[in-house]
Write a protein that holds these residues in place. Structure first.
Motif, short mmCIF file in Angstrom:
data_model
loop_
_atom_site.label_atom_id
_atom_site.label_comp_id
_atom_site.label_asym_id
_atom_site.label_seq_id
_atom_site.Cartn_x
_atom_site.Cartn_y
_atom_site.Cartn_z
N SER A 10 -40.55 40.35 39.96
CA SER A 10 -39.89 41.60 39.59
C SER A 10 -38.98 41.40 38.39
O SER A 10 -38.58 40.27 38.05
CB SER A 10 -39.06 42.09 40.78
N ASN A 62 -38.20 45.47 41.55
CA ASN A 62 -39.38 46.32 41.55
C ASN A 62 -40.56 45.51 42.08
O ASN A 62 -41.11 44.67 41.37
CB ASN A 62 -39.66 46.83 40.14
N GLU A 63 -40.92 45.76 43.33
CA GLU A 63 -41.99 45.02 43.97
C GLU A 63 -43.23 45.91 44.11
O GLU A 63 -43.25 46.86 44.88
CB GLU A 63 -41.55 44.52 45.35
N GLY A 99 -44.35 48.20 42.18
CA GLY A 99 -44.07 49.60 41.87
C GLY A 99 -43.07 50.25 42.78
O GLY A 99 -42.72 51.41 42.59
N LYS A 100 -42.57 49.51 43.78
CA LYS A 100 -41.60 50.05 44.72
C LYS A 100 -40.24 49.40 44.48
O LYS A 100 -40.12 48.19 44.43
CB LYS A 100 -42.05 49.79 46.16
N GLU A 101 -39.20 50.23 44.33
CA GLU A 101 -37.86 49.71 44.10
C GLU A 101 -37.26 49.18 45.40
O GLU A 101 -37.36 49.81 46.46
CB GLU A 101 -36.95 50.80 43.52
#
Length: 322
Positions: free
Chosen positions: A67, A82-83, A85-87
């Motif tokens: 990330s 940001n993993e 696309g997920k914060e």
């Protein structure tokens, strides 16, 4: 040259712009355009960090994330990762490792080499010590290796040597667990070992994984093969259990400490027990130089006939790390 746009804000209000290389053992390294030497900053002294580059990040619970890293606005105690696309919000104190993810092999490699030499005029005693190690960190895998030797010679006495080497791999799992596979090699005149090869496979876990200490334990099975310097002694093979514990302490000024203990009770030789212990203390000097003192101890309650049950070596070396 790539533009250096990563930024740090420190507790004293200073702001540093550059390129973050890594954070390991509680110390962050950043390269800047206005200094010939990289800056090293204690992780706990950073109140804001912002970078859009991609990093391999390890948390104190063992989670590994690829990330960017940005401090949450109006909350310097947390960073935004940001993993896929997920914060994800993470407390900055829970981050124990940060490494810039690049395609080159050397960007993920850490290595060191140190040397020591002793000479005594009275009996022409000469002793050369060499110590080296490397670590390669990938997204799911970690590789380590090392080579250490002590070679001694003096008048009217046969030369002696002690050489040990190791290579290993870890596959990182969830919750600070990992699978391990390694091979250790020892050549030791004191214990009449031409070569001892020990191959290990098992599991391990970080019990403590912070910016000041690592405490890890593990165990599994080991296959031990021994070749002796005594001509009439045949080679020996044995299956063993191994149980080990390791402790690494750092972020105490420029001093770090590393110690490991591994025991090998045999499954195929009733009553036999071997153990290996090591203790190293290192003091960091400017320009990536260091001095190190180490103690290594090997024990075998059933050595080959005529050999010593114990052998130990004390080494003091001066070296440089990559």
């Amino acid at each position: 040259m790539a533009q250096k746009t990563d930024s740090l804000t420190l507790k004293n209000g200073d702001k540093i712009i550059g390129e973050i290389k890594e954070m390991t053992k509680g110390v962050l390294t950043i390269e800047t355009d206005y200094s010939d030497s990289d800056f090293t900053i204690t992780w706990k002294d950073i109140v804001s960090i912002n970078s859009k580059h991609n990093y391999l990040i390890t948390l104190s619970n063992g989670t590994r994330i690829n990330s960017s890293i940005v401090t949450k606005p109006r909350d310097s105690a947390q960073v935004v990762l940001n993993e896929n696309g997920k914060e994800v919000l993470v407390k900055i104190k829970n981050i124990v490792y940060v490494k810039a993810v690049k395609a080159s092999f050397f960007s993920r490699l850490d290595a060191s080499l140190s040397l020591g030499f002793n000479f005594t005029k009275s009996n022409a005693l000469k002793q050369l010590t060499v110590r080296s190690d490397f670590t390669y960190t990938g997204e799911k895998w970690g590789f380590t290796g090392g080579y250490n030797s002590v070679l001694s010679s003096q008048d009217s006495v046969a030369d002696t040597k002690r050489i040990d080497a190791n290579i290993g791999a870890k596959y990182f799992l969830k919750h600070d667990w990992y699978a391990l596979l390694s091979a250790d090699f020892l050549s030791n005149d004191e214990q009449k070992l031409k070569l001892r090869s020990t191959t290990r496979a098992g599991m391990g876990k970080y019990l403590v994984h912070s910016n000041r200490t690592y405490l890890t334990t593990g165990g599994g099975l080991a296959w031990n093969n021994e070749q002796y310097t005594t001509p009439d002694q045949s080679d020996k093979n044995s299956l063993e259990v191994f149980v080990g514990i390791g402790y690494n302490m750092f972020d105490f000024d420029d001093i770090s400490l590393n110690t490991n203990l591994v025991a090998y009770p045999s499954l195929t030789e009733g009553g036999r027990l071997r153990s290996d212990f090591s203790f190293d203390i290192k003091y960091d000097l400017p320009l990536d130089f260091f001095i190190m003192a180490g103690f290594t101890y090997n024990y075998d309650n059933r050595p080959v006939e005529g050999a010593s049950r114990v052998d130990y070596v004390i080494q003091t070396t001066f070296g440089w790390k990559l």
